[in-house]
Design a protein around this motif. Structure first.
Motif, mmCIF file in Angstrom:
data_model
loop_
_atom_site.group_PDB
_atom_site.id
_atom_site.type_symbol
_atom_site.label_atom_id
_atom_site.label_comp_id
_atom_site.label_asym_id
_atom_site.label_seq_id
_atom_site.Cartn_x
_atom_site.Cartn_y
_atom_site.Cartn_z
ATOM 1 N N ASP A 26 0.862 -1.182 0.000
ATOM 2 C CA ASP A 26 0.000 0.000 0.000
ATOM 3 C C ASP A 26 0.898 1.230 0.000
ATOM 4 O O ASP A 26 1.954 1.243 0.658
ATOM 5 C CB ASP A 26 -0.916 0.027 1.222
ATOM 6 N N LEU A 27 0.492 2.233 -0.742
ATOM 7 C CA LEU A 27 1.240 3.481 -0.815
ATOM 8 C C LEU A 27 0.381 4.629 -0.327
ATOM 9 O O LEU A 27 -0.837 4.632 -0.497
ATOM 10 C CB LEU A 27 1.663 3.804 -2.268
ATOM 11 N N GLU A 28 1.037 5.612 0.273
ATOM 12 C CA GLU A 28 0.429 6.920 0.498
ATOM 13 C C GLU A 28 1.177 7.894 -0.387
ATOM 14 O O GLU A 28 2.418 7.817 -0.512
ATOM 15 C CB GLU A 28 0.513 7.331 1.969
ATOM 16 N N THR A 29 0.453 8.797 -1.036
ATOM 17 C CA THR A 29 1.071 9.687 -2.016
ATOM 18 C C THR A 29 0.549 11.116 -1.844
ATOM 19 O O THR A 29 -0.358 11.368 -1.055
ATOM 20 C CB THR A 29 0.754 9.225 -3.448
ATOM 21 N N THR A 30 1.127 12.015 -2.647
ATOM 22 C CA THR A 30 0.705 13.416 -2.600
ATOM 23 C C THR A 30 -0.453 13.703 -3.540
ATOM 24 O O THR A 30 -0.988 14.816 -3.538
ATOM 25 C CB THR A 30 1.873 14.343 -2.991
ATOM 26 N N GLY A 31 -0.841 12.747 -4.370
ATOM 27 C CA GLY A 31 -1.933 12.995 -5.317
ATOM 28 C C GLY A 31 -2.383 11.725 -5.995
ATOM 29 O O GLY A 31 -2.046 10.615 -5.557
ATOM 30 N N ASP A 37 7.978 10.998 -8.678
ATOM 31 C CA ASP A 37 8.006 11.363 -7.266
ATOM 32 C C ASP A 37 6.564 11.477 -6.773
ATOM 33 O O ASP A 37 5.622 11.298 -7.537
ATOM 34 C CB ASP A 37 8.756 12.680 -7.063
ATOM 35 N N GLY A 38 6.409 11.745 -5.498
ATOM 36 C CA GLY A 38 5.063 11.901 -4.956
ATOM 37 C C GLY A 38 4.664 10.839 -3.962
ATOM 38 O O GLY A 38 3.614 10.940 -3.333
ATOM 39 N N ILE A 39 5.482 9.799 -3.768
ATOM 40 C CA ILE A 39 5.186 8.775 -2.767
ATOM 41 C C ILE A 39 5.631 9.299 -1.401
ATOM 42 O O ILE A 39 6.747 9.779 -1.245
ATOM 43 C CB ILE A 39 5.906 7.457 -3.093
ATOM 44 N N THR A 40 4.748 9.177 -0.416
ATOM 45 C CA THR A 40 5.096 9.640 0.933
ATOM 46 C C THR A 40 5.313 8.478 1.904
ATOM 47 O O THR A 40 5.959 8.656 2.945
ATOM 48 C CB THR A 40 3.988 10.546 1.498
ATOM 49 N N PHE A 110 -3.450 1.842 -9.123
ATOM 50 C CA PHE A 110 -2.958 3.072 -8.486
ATOM 51 C C PHE A 110 -1.561 2.840 -7.924
ATOM 52 O O PHE A 110 -0.612 3.577 -8.233
ATOM 53 C CB PHE A 110 -3.917 3.505 -7.378
ATOM 54 N N ASP A 111 -1.410 1.819 -7.089
ATOM 55 C CA ASP A 111 -0.131 1.586 -6.413
ATOM 56 C C ASP A 111 0.961 1.176 -7.403
ATOM 57 O O ASP A 111 2.081 1.693 -7.352
ATOM 58 C CB ASP A 111 -0.299 0.516 -5.336
ATOM 59 N N THR A 112 0.641 0.239 -8.301
ATOM 60 C CA THR A 112 1.665 -0.192 -9.254
ATOM 61 C C THR A 112 1.997 0.920 -10.236
ATOM 62 O O THR A 112 3.126 1.007 -10.724
ATOM 63 C CB THR A 112 1.199 -1.443 -10.016
ATOM 64 N N GLY A 113 1.028 1.800 -10.528
ATOM 65 C CA GLY A 113 1.311 2.931 -11.409
ATOM 66 C C GLY A 113 2.362 3.856 -10.823
ATOM 67 O O GLY A 113 3.286 4.294 -11.515
ATOM 68 N N PHE A 114 2.244 4.163 -9.518
ATOM 69 C CA PHE A 114 3.248 4.992 -8.861
ATOM 70 C C PHE A 114 4.600 4.293 -8.792
ATOM 71 O O PHE A 114 5.647 4.908 -9.035
ATOM 72 C CB PHE A 114 2.773 5.377 -7.452
ATOM 73 N N VAL A 131 0.389 -9.337 -10.900
ATOM 74 C CA VAL A 131 -0.307 -8.400 -10.016
ATOM 75 C C VAL A 131 -1.733 -8.884 -9.786
ATOM 76 O O VAL A 131 -2.423 -9.285 -10.722
ATOM 77 C CB VAL A 131 -0.328 -6.976 -10.607
ATOM 78 N N VAL A 132 -2.160 -8.850 -8.523
ATOM 79 C CA VAL A 132 -3.538 -9.179 -8.156
ATOM 80 C C VAL A 132 -4.151 -7.960 -7.493
ATOM 81 O O VAL A 132 -3.579 -7.412 -6.541
ATOM 82 C CB VAL A 132 -3.595 -10.383 -7.209
ATOM 83 N N CYS A 133 -5.280 -7.525 -8.017
ATOM 84 C CA CYS A 133 -6.006 -6.390 -7.439
ATOM 85 C C CYS A 133 -7.145 -6.941 -6.590
ATOM 86 O O CYS A 133 -8.036 -7.628 -7.114
ATOM 87 C CB CYS A 133 -6.545 -5.492 -8.541
ATOM 88 N N THR A 134 -7.144 -6.644 -5.277
ATOM 89 C CA THR A 134 -8.194 -7.182 -4.406
ATOM 90 C C THR A 134 -9.546 -6.524 -4.669
ATOM 91 O O THR A 134 -10.581 -7.128 -4.383
ATOM 92 C CB THR A 134 -7.800 -7.011 -2.931
#
Length: 572
Positions: A26-31, A37-40, A110-114, A131-134
Motif C-alpha cells: 500500500d502506498l500513500e502519495t501526494t496525489g 516522485d510523490g510517494i510519501t 494506483f499503487d503499481t502505477g506509482f 499483479v492481483v487487485c483485491t
C-alpha cells in the motif's frame, strides 16, 4: 470418469496458491496522478500459505509539498517526511523485498502505477511482477448482497480483519492481507487453486467457456499437439504444448482473452491430442497439420507461408525470374515476392545478366538497345551486340554462386558499392549495400537449408535436461522419427529402433529435395542449438566452403553501420 466441472489437481496447475508468495503493498502519495516522485509512504507485508514472512515500512520524502487535504486524510505532514529517504533510495530495498513475489494491492493500478513511474523516473527496471487487485477480485467473488461497497474499510469490516485500515501504508497493507486471504478461501469452490488459475480467473470468462474444461480431461500431461474440433468434426485450431492437459485447460479458465479464440472455444465439441516424444516432434507435427487442415482460427493457416524462388529461365540468353515452384538450381526460399525480386535484381546487376523480359532468339535478335544498354548496364543481346558465347560467363557465375562454388558476383557487387562511396554517392552506396546484404543473407540461408536437405539420413541427440536424450532421425530435410532415452536407459538401442521404424523419405527435385521449407528451418534451428550432438550421418553435413558463410563478418559490419545511421536519423 471426469465431469465438465472437474477441478485441476495441484500438479497440473503450476504453482498452488498455498505455495505462492504474495507481497501485499500500500502506498500513500501526494496525489492521484502517478509520477517519478510523490510517494510519501510505502508499507508491505510478505505472506505465503497464510503465514507472514516479513514486513516493509518506510516514510518517503516526496520531493514536493504535501497538499493539506492529503495531510488531513493520512496524517502525514511535511515535517514527518523531511528527514525521510527519497524514493530513489527506497526503491532498491523495496524491489529486493518484493523480488519473485506476486504483487497485491487494493486498487492495484494506483499503487503499481506509482511504483512503475518511480522506477522509470529514477533508472530502475520495473520487474513486471504478476499483479492481483483485491478490488477486482472482490468484484468477481462477491455480490452487492454480500457488501454494498468494495472499499478496503468495508471489506475489512466484512471479513473481520485484525487491522483496521486508517490510510497509513503498513496498516492498510495488513488489512489487505486479511481481505486477500478471505477472498482466496472463496475461490476453492469455484475451481481456482493455483496462481495461474487465479490470474486466469480475474478476467471475465463466460460460463460456456468455463464449462468446457472437461474437454481436456482425457489429455496426457505430455508434450504434443492438440486439435480443437467443431460440430462437423472439422479442425478449428491446432497448437503445441509441453503439457497437453494443462495448456488446453487454460483455454477454459480465461487466460485466452482474444475474441476469435473465445469464439473458437464456444464452437469446439472435442479436443484431440497427439502425444509427441519432445518439443521438436510437436513443432513439426503442428506444421504438417496446419498444412493439411488449414484450420480457420489459426492465423498461419489463413495466410499460409508461400515461398518465392529466383531461378534462371531456359532460353538462349537466360534471365532471373521470380517463381513459385522451386527447381534444381533455384535460389531461395524468400518470404515475399518483393524480397525475391530485390535479390534477383541485385544478382543480375552484379553478374551482368539482362533484366528485360524479352525472349531473345540466339539466331537473329531484332530488338533495339534499351536505356540500360545506353547506361552501360546491359550489353544489349536483344540487338545482337552480345553473342550467346559472350553472355554465358554471366550465367555460369550465377549458377556457381547458387551452388556455393564461388562468390564472384558478390565480390563485384561489393566493389560497386565501394566505388559509389568513393565517389561520395553515399545514399546510393548505402542503398546498394543494403540490397547486397539481402542477397548475401538469402544465399547463406539457401546454402544452410540445402546442405541439411541433401543428407539422406542424419541422427542427432539433444540433452533433455534430466540426464537423458532426445533423438531425431532426419531424412532429406524431414523429421522421419523421434524418440527419447530417459536417464539410465542405454541410448544406442533406442537409436537403432528409431532408425528401423523411421518414415521412408524419397528425395524429390528442387533445392530442398521436396522438403517443406518451414520444416527444414525448424530442424536446422534444433540441430544447431548448443548441446545437440550428431550420432550418425550418411554423408558429411557441411555448407559450401566458398558459400556466403564467409561474408558473415561483413554482414555484422553492415548491421552495425545501419544501426548507427538509424540513430543519426533519429537525432536529426
Amino acid at each position: 470418469m471426469h465431469s465438465a466441472h472437474d477441478q485441476l489437481a495441484f500438479d497440473e496447475l503450476g504453482t498452488p496458491l498455498r505455495e505462492t508468495t504474495f507481497v501485499v503493498v500500500d502506498l500513500e502519495t501526494t496525489g492521484t496522478r502517478p509520477g517519478p516522485d510523490g510517494i510519501t509512504e510505502i508499507g508491505a507485508v510478505k505472506v505465503r500459505g497464510g503465514e507472514v514472512l516479513g514486513e516493509f515500512a518506510t516514510l518517503v520524502n516526496p520531493g514536493m509539498p504535501i497538499p493539506p487535504q492529503i495531510v488531513a486524510l493520512t496524517g502525514i505532514t511535511g515535517a514527518m517526511v523531511y528527514d525521510a529517504p527519497p524514493v530513489d533510495e527506497v526503491l532498491p530495498a523495496f524491489l529486493e523485498f518484493a523480488a519473485g513475489a506476486v504483487l497485491v494491492a487494493h486498487n492495484a493500478p494506483f499503487d503499481t502505477g506509482f511504483l512503475r513511474a518511480a522506477c522509470q523516473g529514477h533508472g530502475y527496471a520495473w520487474p513486471k511482477p504478476a499483479v492481483v487487485c483485491t478490488v477486482r477480485l472482490a468484484r468477481r467473488v462477491l455480490s452487492r448482497q454480500d457488501t454494498p461497497s468494495f472499499r478496503l474499510s468495508a471489506l475489512a469490516a466484512l471479513f473481520g480483519a485484525t487491522t483496521t485500515p486508517n490510510h497509513r501504508a503498513l496498516d492498510d497493507a495488513r488489512a489487505t492481507v486479511d481481505v486477500l486471504h478471505a477472498l482466496l478461501e472463496r475461490l476453492g469452490p469455484l475451481g481456482v487453486h493455483s496462481l495461474e488459475e487465479l490470474l486466469d480467473f480475474l478476467p471475465e470468462v463466460t460460463p460456456a467457456q468455463r464449462g468446457k474444461r472437461g474437454l481436456a480431461a482425457h489429455l496426457p500431461e505430455r508434450p504434443g499437439v492438440y486439435l480443437f474440433r467443431g460440430p462437423g468434426d472439422e479442425v478449428l485450431y491446432v497448437g503445441t504444448a509441453s503439457n497437453l492437459r494443462r495448456r488446453v485447460r487454460q483455454y477454459f479458465t480465461g487466460s485466452e482473452s482474444r475474441g476469435r479464440i473465445r469464439e473458437m472455444v464456444a464452437l469446439a465439441q472435442r479436443v484431440d491430442g497427439i502425444e509427441c516424444s519432445h518439443a521438436l516432434e510437436a513443432q513439426v507435427r503442428e506444421l504438417r497439420l496446419l498444412a493439411a487442415h488449414r484450420p480457420a482460427y489459426n492465423r498461419r493457416s489463413k495466410n499460409p507461408r508461400k515461398s518465392w524462388w529466383v531461378a534462371l529461365t531456359e532460353e538462349a540468353f537466360p534471365r532471373l525470374s521470380v517463381v513459385r515452384l522451386p527447381k534444381d538450381g533455384a535460389l531461395g526460399p524468400f518470404g515475399s515476392q518483393a524480397m525475391a525480386r530485390l535479390a534477383a535484381d541485385s544478382l543480375a546487376g552484379a553478374a551482368g545478366l539482362r533484366t528485360c523480359t524479352l525472349r531473345i532468339s540466339a539466331k537473329a535478335p531484332s530488338g533495339k538497345p534499351c536505356a540500360l544498354a545506353e547506361l552501360g548496364r546491359c550489353a544489349a543481346p536483344c540487338a545482337g551486340h552480345q553473342s550467346v558465347t559472350a553472355y554465358a560467363p554471366s550465367v555460369h557465375a550465377v549458377t556457381e554462386l547458387i551452388a556455393g562454388r564461388h562468390t564472384v558476383p558478390l565480390d563485384i557487387a561489393l566493389h560497386q558499392v565501394e566505388e559509389l562511396a568513393a565517389g561520395h554517392h553515399f545514399e546510393q552506396a548505402a542503398r546498394r549495400r543494403d540490397e547486397l546484404a539481402v542477397l548475401v543473407r538469402a544465399i547463406g540461408k539457401a546454402h544452410r537449408l540445402t546442405a541439411l536437405a541433401a543428407i539422406q539420413e542424419l541422427v542427432a541427440a539433444a540433452p533433455d535436461g534430466e540426464g537423458g536424450w532426445e533423438f531425431a532421425v532426419v531424412r532429406h530435410g524431414r523429421l522421419a522419427s523421434a524418440g527419447v532415452a530417459r536417464r539410465g536407459v542405454p541410448p544406442m538401442p533406442v537409436v537403432d529402433a528409431l532408425v528401423a521404424s523411421a518414415e521412408t523419405v524419397t528425395a524429390e527435385a528442387g533445392p530442398l529435395y521436396g522438403a517443406p521449407e518451414e520444416e527444414v528451418g525448424v530442424l536446422l534451428r534444433w540441430l544447431t542449438r548448443p548441446g545437440v550432438r550428431l550420432v550418425r550421418t550418411s554423408s558429411p553435413w557441411a555448407e559450401p566452403a566458398h558459400g556466403a558463410g564467409r561474408w558473415q563478418r561483413w554482414l555484422d559490419r553492415v548491421a552495425a553501420a545501419a544501426a548507427l545511421e538509424n540513430v543519426g536519423q533519429a537525432l536529426n
